[in-house]
Design a protein around this motif. Structure first.
Motif, PDB file in Angstrom:
ATOM      1  N   GLU A  89      76.764 -43.073 -23.168  1.00 26.35           N
ATOM      2  CA  GLU A  89      77.518 -42.028 -23.870  1.00 26.35           C
ATOM      3  C   GLU A  89      76.816 -40.696 -23.692  1.00 26.35           C
ATOM      4  OE1 GLU A  89      79.054 -40.853 -28.398  1.00 26.35           O
ATOM      5  OE2 GLU A  89      78.558 -42.941 -27.888  1.00 26.35           O
ATOM      6  N   ILE A  90      77.591 -39.648 -23.388  1.00 24.61           N
ATOM      7  CA  ILE A  90      77.061 -38.301 -23.200  1.00 24.61           C
ATOM      8  C   ILE A  90      77.772 -37.370 -24.171  1.00 24.61           C
ATOM      9  CG2 ILE A  90      76.844 -36.348 -21.610  1.00 24.61           C
ATOM     10  CD1 ILE A  90      76.899 -38.418 -19.317  1.00 24.61           C
ATOM     11  N   THR A  91      76.999 -36.585 -24.925  1.00 28.34           N
ATOM     12  CA  THR A  91      77.567 -35.625 -25.873  1.00 28.34           C
ATOM     13  C   THR A  91      76.891 -34.269 -25.687  1.00 28.34           C
ATOM     14  OG1 THR A  91      78.007 -37.344 -27.514  1.00 28.34           O
ATOM     15  CG2 THR A  91      77.898 -35.087 -28.327  1.00 28.34           C
ATOM     16  N   THR A  92      77.675 -33.200 -25.806  1.00 29.41           N
ATOM     17  CA  THR A  92      77.098 -31.864 -25.719  1.00 29.41           C
ATOM     18  C   THR A  92      77.369 -31.082 -27.003  1.00 29.41           C
ATOM     19  OG1 THR A  92      79.074 -30.863 -24.732  1.00 29.41           O
ATOM     20  CG2 THR A  92      77.457 -31.788 -23.226  1.00 29.41           C
ATOM     21  N   ILE A  93      76.397 -30.253 -27.375  1.00 24.19           N
ATOM     22  CA  ILE A  93      76.522 -29.325 -28.503  1.00 24.19           C
ATOM     23  C   ILE A  93      76.035 -27.966 -28.005  1.00 24.19           C
ATOM     24  CG2 ILE A  93      75.815 -28.786 -30.864  1.00 24.19           C
ATOM     25  CD1 ILE A  93      75.179 -31.799 -31.201  1.00 24.19           C
ATOM     26  N   ALA A  94      76.838 -26.927 -28.184  1.00 24.36           N
ATOM     27  CA  ALA A  94      76.513 -25.628 -27.600  1.00 24.36           C
ATOM     28  C   ALA A  94      76.494 -24.518 -28.646  1.00 24.36           C
ATOM     29  CB  ALA A  94      77.509 -25.283 -26.500  1.00 24.36           C
ATOM     30  N   ASP A  95      75.569 -23.575 -28.481  1.00 28.77           N
ATOM     31  CA  ASP A  95      75.505 -22.400 -29.354  1.00 28.77           C
ATOM     32  C   ASP A  95      76.550 -21.353 -28.980  1.00 28.77           C
ATOM     33  OD1 ASP A  95      73.350 -23.452 -30.724  1.00 28.77           O
ATOM     34  OD2 ASP A  95      71.836 -22.318 -29.613  1.00 28.77           O
ATOM     35  N   ILE A  96      76.971 -21.366 -27.708  1.00 28.25           N
ATOM     36  CA  ILE A  96      77.858 -20.329 -27.169  1.00 28.25           C
ATOM     37  C   ILE A  96      79.025 -21.004 -26.454  1.00 28.25           C
ATOM     38  CG2 ILE A  96      78.027 -18.396 -25.538  1.00 28.25           C
ATOM     39  CD1 ILE A  96      76.296 -17.629 -27.821  1.00 28.25           C
ATOM     40  N   PRO A  97      80.242 -20.465 -26.545  1.00 28.77           N
ATOM     41  CA  PRO A  97      81.376 -21.056 -25.826  1.00 28.77           C
ATOM     42  C   PRO A  97      81.171 -21.040 -24.310  1.00 28.77           C
ATOM     43  CG  PRO A  97      82.127 -19.455 -27.455  1.00 28.77           C
ATOM     44  CD  PRO A  97      80.651 -19.311 -27.363  1.00 28.77           C
ATOM     45  N   ALA A  98      81.855 -21.941 -23.624  1.00 33.48           N
ATOM     46  CA  ALA A  98      81.779 -22.004 -22.163  1.00 33.48           C
ATOM     47  C   ALA A  98      82.556 -20.846 -21.531  1.00 33.48           C
ATOM     48  CB  ALA A  98      82.338 -23.337 -21.672  1.00 33.48           C
ATOM     49  N   ASN A  99      82.270 -20.596 -20.248  1.00 26.53           N
ATOM     50  CA  ASN A  99      82.978 -19.581 -19.457  1.00 26.53           C
ATOM     51  C   ASN A  99      82.840 -18.178 -20.028  1.00 26.53           C
ATOM     52  OD1 ASN A  99      84.002 -21.597 -17.655  1.00 26.53           O
ATOM     53  ND2 ASN A  99      85.598 -22.077 -19.159  1.00 26.53           N
ATOM     54  N   THR A 100      81.647 -17.841 -20.503  1.00 24.58           N
ATOM     55  CA  THR A 100      81.429 -16.525 -21.095  1.00 24.58           C
ATOM     56  C   THR A 100      80.312 -15.737 -20.407  1.00 24.58           C
ATOM     57  OG1 THR A 100      80.030 -17.579 -22.781  1.00 24.58           O
ATOM     58  CG2 THR A 100      82.314 -17.116 -23.379  1.00 24.58           C
ATOM     59  N   GLY A 101      79.848 -16.199 -19.243  1.00 26.10           N
ATOM     60  CA  GLY A 101      78.903 -15.423 -18.453  1.00 26.10           C
ATOM     61  C   GLY A 101      77.441 -15.674 -18.732  1.00 26.10           C
ATOM     62  N   LEU A 102      77.135 -16.682 -19.559  1.00 29.17           N
ATOM     63  CA  LEU A 102      75.732 -16.971 -19.883  1.00 29.17           C
ATOM     64  C   LEU A 102      75.211 -18.208 -19.160  1.00 29.17           C
ATOM     65  CD1 LEU A 102      75.722 -16.218 -23.729  1.00 29.17           C
ATOM     66  CD2 LEU A 102      74.864 -14.785 -21.877  1.00 29.17           C
ATOM     67  N   GLY A 103      75.951 -18.668 -18.148  1.00 25.62           N
ATOM     68  CA  GLY A 103      75.491 -19.796 -17.351  1.00 25.62           C
ATOM     69  C   GLY A 103      75.646 -21.126 -18.039  1.00 25.62           C
ATOM     70  N   SER A 104      76.737 -21.308 -18.787  1.00 19.50           N
ATOM     71  CA  SER A 104      76.896 -22.523 -19.589  1.00 19.50           C
ATOM     72  C   SER A 104      77.040 -23.787 -18.751  1.00 19.50           C
ATOM     73  CB  SER A 104      78.104 -22.391 -20.529  1.00 19.50           C
ATOM     74  OG  SER A 104      79.284 -22.125 -19.794  1.00 19.50           O
ATOM     75  N   SER A 105      77.809 -23.723 -17.659  1.00 24.44           N
ATOM     76  CA  SER A 105      77.995 -24.933 -16.846  1.00 24.44           C
ATOM     77  C   SER A 105      76.687 -25.351 -16.202  1.00 24.44           C
ATOM     78  CB  SER A 105      79.074 -24.710 -15.774  1.00 24.44           C
ATOM     79  OG  SER A 105      78.620 -23.832 -14.760  1.00 24.44           O
ATOM     80  N   SER A 106      75.906 -24.367 -15.777  1.00 24.70           N
ATOM     81  CA  SER A 106      74.618 -24.685 -15.150  1.00 24.70           C
ATOM     82  C   SER A 106      73.620 -25.182 -16.182  1.00 24.70           C
ATOM     83  CB  SER A 106      74.073 -23.451 -14.423  1.00 24.70           C
ATOM     84  OG  SER A 106      74.969 -23.034 -13.414  1.00 24.70           O
ATOM     85  N   ALA A 107      73.681 -24.641 -17.401  1.00 30.75           N
ATOM     86  CA  ALA A 107      72.808 -25.143 -18.469  1.00 30.75           C
ATOM     87  C   ALA A 107      73.140 -26.599 -18.770  1.00 30.75           C
ATOM     88  CB  ALA A 107      72.967 -24.287 -19.725  1.00 30.75           C
ATOM     89  N   PHE A 108      74.430 -26.921 -18.756  1.00 33.51           N
ATOM     90  CA  PHE A 108      74.836 -28.318 -18.960  1.00 33.51           C
ATOM     91  C   PHE A 108      74.326 -29.191 -17.819  1.00 33.51           C
ATOM     92  CE2 PHE A 108      78.389 -31.541 -18.292  1.00 33.51           C
ATOM     93  CZ  PHE A 108      77.834 -32.471 -19.158  1.00 33.51           C
ATOM     94  N   ALA A 109      74.483 -28.717 -16.582  1.00 28.23           N
ATOM     95  CA  ALA A 109      74.012 -29.491 -15.426  1.00 28.23           C
ATOM     96  C   ALA A 109      72.505 -29.725 -15.508  1.00 28.23           C
ATOM     97  CB  ALA A 109      74.374 -28.773 -14.125  1.00 28.23           C
ATOM     98  N   VAL A 110      71.756 -28.688 -15.847  1.00 27.82           N
ATOM     99  CA  VAL A 110      70.300 -28.798 -15.946  1.00 27.82           C
ATOM    100  C   VAL A 110      69.910 -29.746 -17.078  1.00 27.82           C
ATOM    101  CG1 VAL A 110      68.203 -27.519 -16.590  1.00 27.82           C
ATOM    102  CG2 VAL A 110      69.765 -26.566 -14.887  1.00 27.82           C
ATOM    103  N   GLY A 111      70.533 -29.582 -18.241  1.00 25.65           N
ATOM    104  CA  GLY A 111      70.198 -30.432 -19.382  1.00 25.65           C
ATOM    105  C   GLY A 111      70.533 -31.886 -19.133  1.00 25.65           C
ATOM    106  N   LEU A 112      71.684 -32.141 -18.476  1.00 23.42           N
ATOM    107  CA  LEU A 112      72.078 -33.524 -18.188  1.00 23.42           C
ATOM    108  C   LEU A 112      71.170 -34.139 -17.136  1.00 23.42           C
ATOM    109  CD1 LEU A 112      73.973 -35.897 -18.580  1.00 23.42           C
ATOM    110  CD2 LEU A 112      75.570 -34.833 -16.963  1.00 23.42           C
ATOM    111  N   VAL A 113      70.847 -33.391 -16.098  1.00 22.69           N
ATOM    112  CA  VAL A 113      69.939 -33.896 -15.061  1.00 22.69           C
ATOM    113  C   VAL A 113      68.572 -34.211 -15.664  1.00 22.69           C
ATOM    114  CG1 VAL A 113      68.620 -33.209 -13.008  1.00 22.69           C
ATOM    115  CG2 VAL A 113      71.105 -32.828 -13.094  1.00 22.69           C
ATOM    116  N   ASN A 114      68.084 -33.328 -16.523  1.00 22.10           N
ATOM    117  CA  ASN A 114      66.806 -33.569 -17.205  1.00 22.10           C
ATOM    118  C   ASN A 114      66.862 -34.873 -18.004  1.00 22.10           C
ATOM    119  OD1 ASN A 114      64.273 -33.280 -18.337  1.00 22.10           O
ATOM    120  ND2 ASN A 114      64.801 -31.502 -19.592  1.00 22.10           N
ATOM    121  N   ALA A 115      67.977 -35.083 -18.720  1.00 13.15           N
ATOM    122  CA  ALA A 115      68.125 -36.296 -19.537  1.00 13.15           C
ATOM    123  C   ALA A 115      68.208 -37.549 -18.677  1.00 13.15           C
ATOM    124  CB  ALA A 115      69.367 -36.178 -20.415  1.00 13.15           C
TER     125      ALA A 115
END
Length: 329
Positions: A89-115
């Motif tokens: 099971e994979i769950t995400t919790i974010a401080d900032i909405p996606a697609n807003t210019g702060l690199g959210s998709s890449s942060a998700f990719a990095v966090g998931l790869v790390n996990a």
């Protein structure tokens, strides 16, 4: 259960030169920082009876028995890359909405790869985590984005990233005094444009280079050394807003889809109210407007733009990290 915390990033100058079509020919350079806004990834290996092999909780909840049936592209390809063939099971919790210019998709990719590295009991370096995350988004998913976000979220701090023609990334942490870091943080404010966009779509036309695009990308890259010099020496700090303004000006020359009448109107209004300069973060087209302004001007901006959500930041110095690890649960 494994929980990772990964910071979002802000790119000051040099963005666009981290796209392979450019750096493979000319080399790229970006000055960016990770910030104290985070994306959390929770990964739990399921033990015992489960109704479905894969459960992915993001903006929607997905259930699947085959990796191919997972709709979330990063989760799907990360699970495939790590050969995860057991219930998870994979769950995400974010401080900032996606697609807003702060690199959210890449942060998700990095966090998931790390996990997933941790789930596999592999002690990966920050460079390996960033490289695999970038590979998933850029090479496997064919997204029209650069590599800076993955490295900024992975490493944390304030850095100059150099993208070599041979695909090597050189990480150069900036030797900046705490006083200058405080000054930088105190003079930055972010306003939400209330617009979201798909960075890959915005950057699609930018991937195909021509003489004019190369000219302005070189100008953008040249801003990195100037920005770095001010941060390190502490001299002419008021020029940082001007450099951000130039980066935004050049970016619009490269890609007309980076802006709109609504964004131009908002940005021009902030300049009239006293901001020294700024730029739309990420690919443009929406998301957050970053402005450089002193505290007095920031108060004026917040009063006049009270219909726009705003925030200030601190620079994160850790990058992606494990915040919880227990394989027995």
């Amino acid at each position: 259960m494994i929980i990772t915390r990964t910071p979002y990033r802000i790119s000051f100058v040099g963005g666009g030169t981290d796209i392979k079509s450019y750096y493979a020919k000319f080399g790229g350079k970006v000055l960016s920082a990770s910030i104290n806004k985070f994306l959390y990834v929770i990964v739990k290996k399921q033990i015992g009876f489960v109704e479905y092999k894969y459960r992915v909780n993001w903006s929607k909840v997905e259930f699947a028995d085959k990796i191919d049936d997972i709709k979330n592209p990063i989760a799907r390809e990360a699970l495939r890359y790590f050969k995860i063939n057991f219930p998870i099971e994979i769950t995400t919790i974010a401080d900032i909405p996606a697609n807003t210019g702060l690199g959210s998709s890449s942060a998700f990719a990095v966090g998931l790869v790390n996990a997933l590295f941790s789930l596999k009991n592999i002690r990966a370096t920050k460079y390996e985590i960033a490289t695999v995350a970038a590979k998933i988004e850029i090479e496997i998913l064919k997204r029209n984005i650069g590599k800076q976000d993955h490295f900024a979220s992975s490493y944390g701090g304030l850095n100059v990233f150099e993208f070599k023609k041979n695909d090597i990334v050189e990480i150069n942490p900036l030797p900046i005094s705490l006083q200058n870091i405080e000054k930088l943080q105190n003079n930055l404010i972010f306003f939400y444009t209330n617009l979201t966009r798909d960075a890959s779509k915005i950057l699609k036309q930018q991937i195909k280079l021509d003489f004019n695009k190369n000219l302005y990308l070189q100008k953008i890259k040249d801003l990195v050394d100037k920005f770095e010099d001010i941060l390190i020496t502490g001299k002419n700090f008021n020029k940082l807003g001007e450099l951000l303004h130039l980066n935004w000006k050049y970016k619009k020359k490269i890609n007309s889809e980076a802006t709109s009448q609504e964004i131009n109107k908002l940005y021009n209004q902030t300049l009239k109210l006293g901001a020294d300069g700024g730029k739309i973060l990420g690919a443009g087209g929406g998301g957050f407007l970053m402005l450089y302004a002193n505290q007095k001007i920031q108060n004026r901006l917040k009063k006049k733009l009270k219909y726009k959500n705003s925030f200030n930041i601190k620079i994160d110095t850790v990058g992606t990290r494990l915040t919880y690890y227990d394989q027995s649960l």
